[in-house]
Design a protein around this motif. Structure first.
Motif, PDB file in Angstrom:
ATOM      1  N   HIS A 578       0.615  -1.345  -0.021  1.00 43.89           N
ATOM      2  CA  HIS A 578      -0.034  -0.021   0.002  1.00 43.89           C
ATOM      3  C   HIS A 578       0.757   1.124   0.133  1.00 43.89           C
ATOM      4  CE1 HIS A 578      -2.145   3.371   2.219  1.00 43.89           C
ATOM      5  NE2 HIS A 578      -3.173   2.945   1.322  1.00 43.89           N
ATOM      6  N   ASP A 867      -9.179   8.959  -1.450  1.00 43.91           N
ATOM      7  CA  ASP A 867      -8.622   7.545  -1.369  1.00 43.91           C
ATOM      8  C   ASP A 867      -9.326   6.736  -0.550  1.00 43.91           C
ATOM      9  OD1 ASP A 867      -6.681   5.813  -1.142  1.00 43.91           O
ATOM     10  OD2 ASP A 867      -5.283   6.572   0.673  1.00 43.91           O
ATOM     11  N   GLN A 868      -8.726   5.474  -0.288  1.00 39.22           N
ATOM     12  CA  GLN A 868      -9.687   4.470   0.493  1.00 39.22           C
ATOM     13  C   GLN A 868      -9.200   4.082   2.022  1.00 39.22           C
ATOM     14  OE1 GLN A 868     -12.530   3.099   0.837  1.00 39.22           O
ATOM     15  NE2 GLN A 868     -12.079   1.433   2.451  1.00 39.22           N
ATOM     16  N   ALA A 869      -7.862   4.067   2.060  1.00 39.48           N
ATOM     17  CA  ALA A 869      -7.239   3.841   3.278  1.00 39.48           C
ATOM     18  C   ALA A 869      -6.696   5.004   3.727  1.00 39.48           C
ATOM     19  CB  ALA A 869      -6.116   2.710   3.065  1.00 39.48           C
ATOM     20  N   THR A 874     -12.507   6.078   6.429  1.00 36.99           N
ATOM     21  CA  THR A 874     -11.889   5.695   5.330  1.00 36.99           C
ATOM     22  C   THR A 874     -12.792   6.462   4.099  1.00 36.99           C
ATOM     23  OG1 THR A 874     -13.623   3.778   5.316  1.00 36.99           O
ATOM     24  CG2 THR A 874     -11.656   3.334   6.412  1.00 36.99           C
ATOM     25  N   SER A 876     -14.742   4.828   2.044  1.00 44.03           N
ATOM     26  CA  SER A 876     -16.033   4.412   2.022  1.00 44.03           C
ATOM     27  C   SER A 876     -16.939   5.157   2.750  1.00 44.03           C
ATOM     28  CB  SER A 876     -16.077   2.879   2.027  1.00 44.03           C
ATOM     29  OG  SER A 876     -15.655   2.514   3.139  1.00 44.03           O
ATOM     30  N   GLU A 877     -16.260   5.296   4.072  1.00 45.71           N
ATOM     31  CA  GLU A 877     -17.232   6.064   5.250  1.00 45.71           C
ATOM     32  C   GLU A 877     -17.326   7.497   4.791  1.00 45.71           C
ATOM     33  OE1 GLU A 877     -15.543   3.434   9.369  1.00 45.71           O
ATOM     34  OE2 GLU A 877     -14.585   5.286   8.487  1.00 45.71           O
ATOM     35  N   SER A 895      -8.041   3.101  -4.927  1.00 43.73           N
ATOM     36  CA  SER A 895      -7.173   2.355  -4.054  1.00 43.73           C
ATOM     37  C   SER A 895      -6.482   1.227  -4.716  1.00 43.73           C
ATOM     38  CB  SER A 895      -8.459   1.739  -3.150  1.00 43.73           C
ATOM     39  OG  SER A 895      -7.807   0.734  -2.400  1.00 43.73           O
ATOM     40  N   VAL A 901     -14.682  -3.086  -0.521  1.00 42.63           N
ATOM     41  CA  VAL A 901     -15.167  -2.018   0.324  1.00 42.63           C
ATOM     42  C   VAL A 901     -16.737  -1.601   0.375  1.00 42.63           C
ATOM     43  CG1 VAL A 901     -12.821  -0.925   0.031  1.00 42.63           C
ATOM     44  CG2 VAL A 901     -14.728  -0.091  -1.482  1.00 42.63           C
TER      45      VAL A 901
END
Length: 935
Positions: A578, A867-869, A874, A876-877, A895, A901
């Motif tokens: 990552h 970005d996701q992480a 996150t 998605s949140e 991502s 996700v």
């Protein structure tokens, strides 16, 4: 065709292997053996190389094959019945097993224990007993092509046990016979239970008188038995007599006539009809002699009893035993003088009184029952009771009685001293027996000085499998393995116990059934009061399960350790990948922008291209690392495995060279699998290259597949379900256990420096697990390697993933206000630069929380790239929060991970690292989807 041509079909040097190789199979419906299916060849090879009695039938008529061990059962039908239909081979018993054959054709296995079959294997019907099983033989398409029979003939065992049981029953029936009539009854009742060996039995005792004219049967018996001696002989039975047939459907043809041994002349004659289905049965005469001897012994006992009765009168006066005569009411009518001597009662105070007046109160009820039985003509033998003495004590008396004309005649012997000794001994033995017999987890038994077993407890019976009457008197060395016996271990064991007083050890021992078990053994020397050894006490404990549990615990610990290790490596690898993806994202995006700004200089362009290619190679490495960590982005679809291999086989073969010919072995109708076709191609390419590198001198590479159904078993690493087992096999150098265990770890490689990254097998491992399968290696040094991928079978409702276009022209998008969100400053700067270079206005946010505040403050934001992480919140949140504020906002989720996700369906996925063209395409797709939704 020659024997050598068919050695593969009919292997070995057995008699039947040679016969089958010479047999003209082309004249049978089975045809040329070289064309027979594996479903026939494989069990046929097992049959010819086994020492167990076996036969198999194949085809609609079940054409007959058998091995050397089956030849005695076939008898004179060997070898002409080879290849003949089963119905013809055993036509005489086929109707009895036809229903079982039908069940086998339906796929069901059958079992028979000691089944009676009248076989014509010697030219005539013969009584035989067989234990056998019928098992279906399945063809490649799942149909039943034939049956396999494993058989054990038990004729001699069944008949021997039956005859021994007859001898035992006769002996038990003759015990206590007091007259000749009782002997006749015992013979009649015993032989009525064995009407197979002896369809009829006739006993004539010397001195028997006939009360009526003899029947034709009795007259014929008298003629047959005339002049036969104690050894007996087998005589032919006249055919004009209606002889009893017993349990058979035809009368006997022969009988045994034997004299009953007696003092002087014969005591009688016994005639026994013989089974019509047994021929040349020499052992039957020995049985008849034993029976005659039993009857002779019973006659001797009866004669002795009659003699005793004649002497009774003389013994009355002088006998030290009690002798009494009691009437039907239980009143003493006469007693011998020994009564006064033994019990102290004057005779005139005894005669005329009821017998119960002299019986101990605790025995009153049993005494009344005994008198009642004696009145009913039952002879009391060894009946014990206590009689009161004149001084208030009692004596134990053992009674024997007989009844005649309503009077009971009895004599009793004083056994008081014996009873007291027995009670003391019984109490001691009972305590010891309860102690020893109550122990079932330990085998506790005694040995004499030579090592022979002299006692046997329940624990010994349970652990070693022998009944007491089977093992008592046998040498204890039979519990040792053959190796230990050959090395003299039992003798050293006893010598150690004799000299040192005790022997303690652990080792392998053997049960009655031949099974080995791990035992903890203690042997103590037993000595008398003078210290002289008189035997040994041996205690054995079965520790097989304990050691097995210990081994299983150690294996479980090792499996857990390896699982935790691989999980930790996976987490570490995923984290590294990552972070490395973010670095590559910054490098690639910077190089992408820089390419537009450098002067048109060939050297600069080449250097820039080299830098981009190097960064892309790094991206490939991160994808392999993410594959191992099961976090790559997969395009899962239904894949036709044979078609996939066909499409790549030519390219792969040209790539590795002709020295490594690739072949495939796939069954018909192999189901579709659930996988990412591109990733699976990469995995197969990795495995093929590894197989090539493992065979530097060249050699074949086999790719095979099979459908497997796994049950719900805790020992299985995969959940229950349908799988395809894909195997790449080479005949190379192989690997040791340590190398196999570490082969799938990232960066572990056995290749030279610079010849491998150590990520190929790690990628295969991660890809297989991510789609719900498994990867394993099977290898031994010098025996090659099989790389196995377990792939889940695709369900009919599997949704095909839509492949993203590899290259599309950058779309024309109007100027947008875009919110770029990433917690990595380098990635955020370069993403913003890429967006601005595309002509968009960009607002930057280095966290999801800041992005959410910015989004609330600006209602003119057209698009979000996130970005996701990210920590705390996150991607998605963030998408979920934005959707609550302003539903339908176009969003791109970037991502490097492939995890599922929890993003809403309108979010566009963009894999990291990405270039400007991919970013532009993602923006166009997001805007187009938003426009379609708004319309």
């Amino acid at each position: 065709m020659y024997d050598e041509d068919l050695c593969e079909v009919f292997p070995g040097n057995s008699q039947m292997a040679h016969i089958m190789r010479r047999h003209d199979w082309t004249a049978t419906p089975l045809g040329d053996p070289r064309g027979w299916p594996d479903a026939l060849k494989i069990p046929l090879r097992m049959l010819l190389t086994s020492r167990f009695e076996m036969w198999l039938g194949w085809g609609g008529d079940l054409h007959f094959f058998y091995n050397d061990a089956y030849i005695p059962t076939l008898g004179i039908k060997h070898p002409r019945m080879l290849g003949r239909p089963f119905r013809e081979v055993w036509s005489e018993v086929y109707d009895e097993v036809a229903d079982q054959v039908d069940r086998v054709r339906a796929g069901e296995a059958t079992w028979n224990k000691a089944l009676l079959l009248l076989l014509e294997r010697s030219g005539y019907p013969e009584e035989t007993y067989h234990s056998f099983s019928y098992s279906p033989l399945h063809t490649a398409d799942g149909d039943v092509g034939g049956l396999l029979c494993i058989v054990s003939e038990e004729t001699e065992r069944v008949i021997s046990e039956r005859r021994l049981e007859t001898i035992r029953q006769l002996g038990a029936a003759l015990v206590g016979a007091t007259d000749r009539s009782a002997i006749h009854d015992a013979v009649r009742s015993t032989f009525a239970t064995n009407r197979r060996d002896f369809p009829f039995a006739s006993l004539q005792l010397a001195g028997d008188t006939a009360h009526s004219a003899p029947s034709s049967f009795e007259a014929a018996i008298a003629r047959l038995s005339r002049g036969d001696g104690e050894n007996g002989r087998i005589v032919a039975l006249p055919a004009d007599i209606d002889w009893p047939s017993g349990d058979w459907d035809r009368p006997p043809r022969e009988a045994i006539s034997i004299a009953i041994p007696g003092p002087g002349e014969s005591a009688g004659q016994l005639v026994l009809g013989l089974s019509p289905y047994r021929s040349d049965d020499a052992g039957i005469l020995d049985i008849a002699r034993l029976i005659a001897a039993q009857i002779s012994g019973a006659l001797a006992n009866v004669a002795a009893l009659q003699s005793e009765r004649l002497r009774a009168d003389r013994m009355w006066t002088f006998s030290r035993d009690l002798m009494v005569m009691i009437d039907g009411e239980g009143v003493l009518r006469s007693v011998s003088p020994s009564w006064a001597q033994m019990l102290g009662h004057p005779l005139d105070q005894v005669v005329g009184h009821h017998f119960s007046a002299f019986v101990h109160p605790d025995d009153a009820g049993a005494n009344d029952d005994a008198l009642a039985r004696a009145r009913d003509d039952e002879q009391l033998t060894n009946y014990e009771s206590r009689l009161l003495t004149a001084d208030g004590g009692f004596r134990w008396i053992e009674w024997h009685s007989s009844t005649e004309n309503g009077l009971i005649f009895a004599y009793g012997r004083d056994i008081t001293q014996r009873r007291r000794a027995e009670e003391a001994l019984n109490e001691s033995q009972a305590q010891f027996r309860h102690l020893v017999q109550g122990v079932t987890d330990y085998a506790i038994y005694m040995l004499d000085l030579d090592g022979h077993v002299s006692s046997w407890n329940e624990g010994a019976r349970r652990i070693k499998g022998y009944e007491p009457d089977e093992i008592i008197g046998e040498h204890f060395s039979r519990f040792y393995t053959e190796e230990d016996r050959a090395n003299g271990e039992p003798q050293r064991t006893l010598e150690t116990a004799r000299t040192e007083g005790r022997f303690i050890a652990e080792g392998w021992r053997v049960r009655k059934n031949g099974q080995r078990f791990r035992a903890s053994v203690v042997i103590d020397a037993i000595r008398d009061d003078a210290g002289v050894p008189i035997g040994f006490a041996k205690i054995t404990r079965d520790i097989t399960e304990r050691e097995k549990a210990q081994r299983e615990l150690e294996q479980a610990r090792e499996v857990l350790f390896q699982s935790q290790k691989m999980e930790a490596i996976g987490q570490l690898t995923g984290g590294i990948a990552h972070d490395f993806n973010n670095l590559l994202m910054a490098v690639l995006s910077s190089l992408d922008l820089l390419r537009k700004r450098v002067p048109d200089d060939p050297l600069s362009k080449r250097l820039l291209d080299n830098a981009i290619e190097g960064a892309q190679r790094g991206a490939t490495l991160t994808q392999r690392m993410l594959a191992f960590a099961r976090r790559q982005d997969l395009k899962v679809d239904r894949v036709n495995l044979p078609q996939l291999l066909t499409g790549m086989s030519d390219l792969v073969q040209r790539s590795i060279g002709p020295e490594w010919p690739i072949s495939t072995n796939f069954p018909l109708r192999l189901p579709f699998i659930r996988a990412d076709a591109n990733q699976l191609e990469m995995a197969l390419l990795n495995l093929i290259v590894n197989a090539r590198d493992a065979t530097p001198g060249g050699g074949p590479i086999l790719i095979s597949a099979s459908k497997e159904v796994l049950a719900d078993d805790p020992a299985t690493k995969l959940p229950a379900g349908n799988y395809v087992r894909l195997v790449v096999t080479d005949r190379g150098t192989g690997m040791n256990e340590e190398t196999v265990r570490r082969a799938a770890e990232p960066f572990f490689t056995t290749k030279g420096v610079g010849k491998g990254t150590g990520l190929g097998l790690a990628m295969v491992h991660g890809m297989a697990q991510q789609i719900g399968g498994m990867f394993e290696l099977l290898s031994r040094p010098g025996e090659g390697t099989s790389a196995v991928i377990w792939l889940p079978v695709a369900q009919d409702d599997t949704v095909s993933a839509t492949a993203e276009p590899v290259a599309e022209p950058e779309p024309q998008i109007p100027r947008l206000k875009i919110l770029a969100v990433d917690d990595d400053a380098l990635v955020l700067i370069n993403t913003a630069a890429l967006l601005e270079d595309l002509g968009h206005d960009v607002i930057e946010a280095d966290s999801a929380a800041e992005a959410l505040e910015t989004f609330r403050a600006h209602d003119d934001i057209d698009l979000i790239v996130t970005d996701q992480a990210m920590p705390n919140m996150t991607g998605s949140e963030l998408i979920a929060a934005v959707d609550e504020i302003r539903p339908g906002t176009p969003i791109i989720l970037a991502s490097g991970y492939g995890e599922d996700v929890a993003a809403r369906s309108s979010a566009i996925r963009l894999g990291k690292p990405f270039n400007q063209s991919q970013l532009a395409i993602a923006i166009a797709r997001a805007v187009e989807r938003d426009a379609a939704t708004s319309a």
